[in-house]
Design an enzyme around this catalytic site. Structure first.
Site, short mmCIF file in Angstrom:
data_model
loop_
_atom_site.label_atom_id
_atom_site.label_comp_id
_atom_site.label_asym_id
_atom_site.label_seq_id
_atom_site.Cartn_x
_atom_site.Cartn_y
_atom_site.Cartn_z
N CYS A 112 0.88 -1.19 0.11
CA CYS A 112 -0.07 0.07 0.16
C CYS A 112 0.74 1.29 -0.02
O CYS A 112 0.29 2.37 -0.32
CB CYS A 112 -0.93 0.21 1.09
SG CYS A 112 -2.06 -1.36 1.05
N HIS A 169 -3.46 6.87 2.17
CA HIS A 169 -3.68 5.80 1.73
C HIS A 169 -5.03 5.59 2.29
O HIS A 169 -5.34 5.56 3.78
CB HIS A 169 -2.75 4.70 1.98
CG HIS A 169 -3.22 3.38 1.65
ND1 HIS A 169 -3.76 3.02 0.54
CD2 HIS A 169 -3.35 2.39 2.59
CE1 HIS A 169 -3.81 1.58 0.65
NE2 HIS A 169 -3.85 1.16 2.03
N ASN A 174 -10.05 -0.37 -0.36
CA ASN A 174 -8.56 -0.27 -0.51
C ASN A 174 -7.94 -0.54 -1.91
O ASN A 174 -8.05 -1.83 -2.21
CB ASN A 174 -8.04 -0.96 0.69
CG ASN A 174 -6.66 -1.03 0.77
OD1 ASN A 174 -5.94 -0.45 -0.14
ND2 ASN A 174 -5.84 -1.44 1.81
#
Ligand code: UT7
Length: 332
Positions: A116, A256, A286
């Site tokens: 990520c 993020h 996500n």
């Protein structure tokens, strides 16, 4: 000669049209809309469908839009870096597939695997190529087709992830706009909490590895949650301290997007008003390397030349960090 900085001069993104809603997931695993929204803030995610379509397809769509928006000839692109954990194949890389599909015939490229934090690590790598003065046009892509590694029988992970791609163009700037500074960190001992165990050299693909469902993303959510809040807060604090900036001097945070509660905790602990924290997790979940450029692209019209923007991420590895940039253009 004045110092060169790497400035973002355009941003674009691609999201697949197919939607996987919480109601859809209720039919697949033991979960419900209320739990998902209250624990994560996610309402739906996009899923890439279609034979032959994979991460490079989404990355190339984002790059083609970026080239068109910035009126850039694909042949002018020097370098493409792609942050991803779901490259089309284990090898070769996906960046050069994106380059080929977008017509960037004079570029070279490579992938960065930082989960990520993939976009954050990639943009910092790309900036070095600009700052040396050798390269003039560098594209940074964050792209992940998480649906290809999500176990749709595991309710703890399948509700979280979606597919998307985003891309930015980096160009040299002599007036000080662009990337100012970064704090980037990693701790390999985090491997046990967030990983995909098989398909690499440690556990090559076998009937057993497939039977044991080892080719899917695994996460120990509660542990990762705690590390994510701590990591993003400490990297952002260090970044502001070393640049003698106070939270109120920052115009926008682009974090993020892993969990709305993580973003609220970070905002709260850093004394950032939540309005300054850009959030789009409800629509996309996500999307791993894609979250930051996707969120940046959706909010592009809100940024003014000179705005101070902080990007921050945390992901598998563990990897995490924060980057400070001065936005280089007014809304077009
Ligand atoms: O992007 C990379 C970094 N990733 C992250 O930052 C993600 C970090 N982690 C998280 O976002 C959260 O930990 C999750 C959203 C994954 C989970 O939320 P949580 O509040 O930490 O839940 P939990 O894992 O502690 O589980 C609480 C309960 C459990 O039941 P019991 O043991 O209390 O009876 C789970 O079995 O919720 C249950 N549960 C669910 N219930 C309904 C877990 N998943 C679900 C589900 N639907 N989908």
């Amino acid at each position: 000669m004045s110092k060169l900085t790497a400035a973002i001069t355009g941003v674009a993104y691609y999201t697949p049209p197919d939607i996987l809603s919480n109601a859809d997931l209720e039919k697949m695993v033991e979960t419900n809309h209320e739990w998902i929204v209250s624990r994560t803030g996610i309402e739906e995610r996009r899923i890439l469908k279609g034979e032959g379509k994979a991460t490079s397809f989404m990355g190339a769509e984002a790059v083609k839009k970026l080239l068109e928006k910035t009126d850039t000839d694909p042949k002018e692109i020097d370098l493409i870096i792609c942050g991803t954990v779901t490259g089309d194949m284990i090898f070769p890389d996906t960046a050069n597939q994106i380059g080929m599909k977008a017509g960037c015939t004079n570029s070279f490229g490579f992938d960065i695997n930082a989960a990520c934090s993939g976009f954050l690590f990639s943009i910092n790598t790309g900036a070095q190529f600009i700052e040396t003065g050798k390269y003039k046009k560098v594209i940074i892509v964050g792209a992940d087709m998480m649906s290809s590694i999500v176990d749709y029988e595991d309710r703890a992970t399948c509700i979280l992830f979606g597919d998307a791609a985003g891309a930015v163009l980096l160009e040299p700037n002599k007036e000080g706009y662009g990337i100012q500074d970064s704090v980037l960190r990693a701790d390999g001992s985090g491997v046990q909490y967030l990983n995909m165990k098989a398909g690499g050299s440690l556990i090559p693909a076998s009937h057993e590895s497939v039977d044991q469902r080892l080719h899917y993303a695994y996460q120990e959510g509660r542990t990762v949650f705690k590390h994510a809040v701590k990591g993003m807060v400490s990297a952002t604090k260090d970044l502001l301290d070393q640049n003698e900036l106070k939270p109120e001097e920052i115009n926008w945070i682009i974090p993020h997007q892993a969990n709305l509660r993580i973003l609220e905790s970070v905002a709260n602990m850093m004394d950032f008003p939540i309005e300054k924290v850009l959030i789009n997790i409800a629509k996309y979940g996500n999307t791993t390397s894609a979250t930051i450029p996707l969120c940046m692209g959706e909010n592009e019209k809100r940024f003014k030349k000179g705005d101070k923007v902080v990007l921050t991420a945390f992901g598998g590895g563990f990897t995490w960090g924060s980057t400070l940039l001065t936005w280089a253009y007014d809304p077009k």
